[in-house]
Design a protein around this motif. Structure first.
Motif, PDB file in Angstrom:
ATOM      1  N   GLU A  35       0.658  -0.644  -0.218  1.00  0.00           N
ATOM      2  CA  GLU A  35       0.216   0.236  -0.178  1.00  0.00           C
ATOM      3  C   GLU A  35       0.550   1.014   0.191  1.00  0.00           C
ATOM      4  N   THR A  36       2.000   1.249   0.774  1.00  0.00           N
ATOM      5  CA  THR A  36       3.215   2.333   0.593  1.00  0.00           C
ATOM      6  C   THR A  36       3.816   2.474   0.220  1.00  0.00           C
ATOM      7  N   SER A  37       4.352   1.084  -0.848  1.00  0.00           N
ATOM      8  CA  SER A  37       5.956   1.102  -1.852  1.00  0.00           C
ATOM      9  C   SER A  37       7.345   0.862  -0.676  1.00  0.00           C
ATOM     10  N   GLU A  38       6.352   1.009   0.734  1.00  0.00           N
ATOM     11  CA  GLU A  38       7.310   1.119   2.097  1.00  0.00           C
ATOM     12  C   GLU A  38       8.477   0.125   2.344  1.00  0.00           C
ATOM     13  N   TYR A  39       9.494   0.406   2.151  1.00  0.00           N
ATOM     14  CA  TYR A  39      10.891  -0.893   2.209  1.00  0.00           C
ATOM     15  C   TYR A  39      10.735  -1.113   3.776  1.00  0.00           C
ATOM     16  N   ILE A  40      10.101  -2.792   3.566  1.00  0.00           N
ATOM     17  CA  ILE A  40      10.570  -3.317   5.131  1.00  0.00           C
ATOM     18  C   ILE A  40      11.487  -4.127   5.916  1.00  0.00           C
ATOM     19  N   GLY A  41      12.315  -4.722   5.005  1.00  0.00           N
ATOM     20  CA  GLY A  41      13.068  -5.299   5.673  1.00  0.00           C
ATOM     21  C   GLY A  41      13.330  -6.837   4.400  1.00  0.00           C
ATOM     22  N   ILE A  42      14.682  -7.284   4.620  1.00  0.00           N
ATOM     23  CA  ILE A  42      14.904  -8.656   3.551  1.00  0.00           C
ATOM     24  C   ILE A  42      14.721  -9.614   4.304  1.00  0.00           C
ATOM     25  N   VAL A  43      14.058 -11.128   2.877  1.00  0.00           N
ATOM     26  CA  VAL A  43      14.087 -12.176   2.968  1.00  0.00           C
ATOM     27  C   VAL A  43      15.494 -13.139   2.892  1.00  0.00           C
ATOM     28  N   ARG A  62       4.619 -16.249   8.049  1.00  0.00           N
ATOM     29  CA  ARG A  62       4.759 -14.672   7.466  1.00  0.00           C
ATOM     30  C   ARG A  62       6.565 -14.490   7.391  1.00  0.00           C
ATOM     31  N   VAL A  63       6.983 -14.229   6.412  1.00  0.00           N
ATOM     32  CA  VAL A  63       8.042 -13.291   6.393  1.00  0.00           C
ATOM     33  C   VAL A  63       8.146 -12.262   7.677  1.00  0.00           C
ATOM     34  N   THR A  64       7.037 -11.905   8.153  1.00  0.00           N
ATOM     35  CA  THR A  64       7.042 -10.762   8.847  1.00  0.00           C
ATOM     36  C   THR A  64       7.769 -11.238  10.255  1.00  0.00           C
ATOM     37  N   ALA A  65       7.095 -12.795  10.225  1.00  0.00           N
ATOM     38  CA  ALA A  65       7.951 -12.845  11.552  1.00  0.00           C
ATOM     39  C   ALA A  65       9.457 -13.198  11.926  1.00  0.00           C
ATOM     40  N   PHE A  66       9.858 -12.993  10.751  1.00  0.00           N
ATOM     41  CA  PHE A  66      11.571 -13.723  10.681  1.00  0.00           C
ATOM     42  C   PHE A  66      12.909 -12.302  10.162  1.00  0.00           C
ATOM     43  N   LEU A  67      11.993 -11.530   8.472  1.00  0.00           N
ATOM     44  CA  LEU A  67      12.734 -11.515   8.378  1.00  0.00           C
ATOM     45  C   LEU A  67      14.102  -9.934   9.146  1.00  0.00           C
ATOM     46  N   SER A  68      15.008  -9.967   8.495  1.00  0.00           N
ATOM     47  CA  SER A  68      15.877  -8.396   8.673  1.00  0.00           C
ATOM     48  C   SER A  68      15.197  -6.970   8.244  1.00  0.00           C
ATOM     49  N   THR A  69      15.142  -6.286   9.334  1.00  0.00           N
ATOM     50  CA  THR A  69      14.888  -5.319   9.725  1.00  0.00           C
ATOM     51  C   THR A  69      15.754  -4.393  10.400  1.00  0.00           C
ATOM     52  N   PRO A  70      15.717  -3.190  10.141  1.00  0.00           N
ATOM     53  CA  PRO A  70      15.045  -2.393   9.002  1.00  0.00           C
ATOM     54  C   PRO A  70      16.329  -2.699   7.780  1.00  0.00           C
ATOM     55  N   LEU A  71      15.788  -2.100   6.273  1.00  0.00           N
ATOM     56  CA  LEU A  71      16.243  -2.842   5.276  1.00  0.00           C
ATOM     57  C   LEU A  71      18.162  -1.831   5.482  1.00  0.00           C
ATOM     58  N   VAL A  72      19.403  -1.880   5.382  1.00  0.00           N
ATOM     59  CA  VAL A  72      19.462  -1.317   4.674  1.00  0.00           C
ATOM     60  C   VAL A  72      19.904  -0.826   3.158  1.00  0.00           C
ATOM     61  N   THR A  73      20.300   0.300   3.297  1.00  0.00           N
ATOM     62  CA  THR A  73      20.476   0.158   1.431  1.00  0.00           C
ATOM     63  C   THR A  73      21.375   1.262   1.465  1.00  0.00           C
ATOM     64  N   ILE A  74      21.934   1.358   0.253  1.00  0.00           N
ATOM     65  CA  ILE A  74      22.696   2.013  -0.444  1.00  0.00           C
ATOM     66  C   ILE A  74      22.032   3.249  -1.893  1.00  0.00           C
ATOM     67  N   THR A  98      19.389   2.044  -4.408  1.00  0.00           N
ATOM     68  CA  THR A  98      18.372   2.669  -4.549  1.00  0.00           C
ATOM     69  C   THR A  98      19.129   3.593  -5.430  1.00  0.00           C
ATOM     70  N   GLY A  99      18.103   4.035  -5.965  1.00  0.00           N
ATOM     71  CA  GLY A  99      18.334   4.745  -6.760  1.00  0.00           C
ATOM     72  C   GLY A  99      17.454   6.218  -6.831  1.00  0.00           C
ATOM     73  N   ASP A 100      16.660   7.335  -6.566  1.00  0.00           N
ATOM     74  CA  ASP A 100      15.698   7.590  -7.335  1.00  0.00           C
ATOM     75  C   ASP A 100      14.937   7.029  -6.254  1.00  0.00           C
ATOM     76  N   GLY A 101      14.926   6.709  -4.805  1.00  0.00           N
ATOM     77  CA  GLY A 101      14.115   5.981  -3.876  1.00  0.00           C
ATOM     78  C   GLY A 101      13.265   4.885  -4.173  1.00  0.00           C
ATOM     79  N   GLU A 102      14.079   4.063  -5.331  1.00  0.00           N
ATOM     80  CA  GLU A 102      13.846   3.045  -6.112  1.00  0.00           C
ATOM     81  C   GLU A 102      14.409   1.728  -6.353  1.00  0.00           C
ATOM     82  N   LEU A 103      14.577   1.078  -6.288  1.00  0.00           N
ATOM     83  CA  LEU A 103      15.502  -0.297  -5.699  1.00  0.00           C
ATOM     84  C   LEU A 103      15.821  -0.642  -7.357  1.00  0.00           C
TER      85      LEU A 103
END
Length: 133
Positions: A35-43, A62-74, A98-103
């Motif tokens: 809904e928000t296109s927010e990056y939550i984490g990584i699996v 569900r992945v929300t139970a074990f994902l790595s968060t917060p998502l570290v990006t460059i 990321t580039g211009d806020g997009e993966l």
């Protein structure tokens, strides 16, 4: 870096992620809130293996139970040294770019090991050029 980054919604099951990894020969997926296109984490594959080893029902967890968060990006504008430093600081093997806020890609430690010989050669050529002056 690999330019193709798979994303998944947070309600994805561990089993579905494992299938995605196998079908596409990948080792990670970025979890994105649809809904928000927010990056939550990584699996990662390792996360899935840990769930299996713990005896978790991967068909329902569900992945929300074990994902790595917060998502570290460059940012894609950063150099390889900054990426390697960030990966070391956060003890991570996969770094979304990321580039211009997009993966736009994902950098892995494997990518870095393939790049190191070229970097070493460039450094040596530069040193040789300085010595020749």
């Amino acid at each position: 870096m690999t330019q193709s980054v798979r994303t998944i919604p947070p309600e994805t099951t561990a089993c579905d992620v494992a299938t995605l990894f196998a079908d596409h020969d990948i080792g990670s997926a970025v979890v994105v809130e649809p809904e928000t296109s927010e990056y939550i984490g990584i699996v990662t594959k390792t996360d899935i293996m840990q769930q299996v080893a713990a005896g978790v029902d991967i068909n329902s967890v569900r992945v929300t139970a074990f994902l790595s968060t917060p998502l570290v990006t460059i940012a894609s504008t950063e150099d390889i040294h900054a990426a390697a430093t960030l990966m070391k600081e956060h003890s991570i093997k996969r770094l979304p770019v990321t580039g211009d806020g997009e993966l736009v890609g994902i950098l892995t430690t494997t990518d870095l090991t393939h790049y190191l010989p070229r970097l070493r050669n460039a450094i040596l050529r530069g040193r040789d050029d300085l010595a020749a002056q």
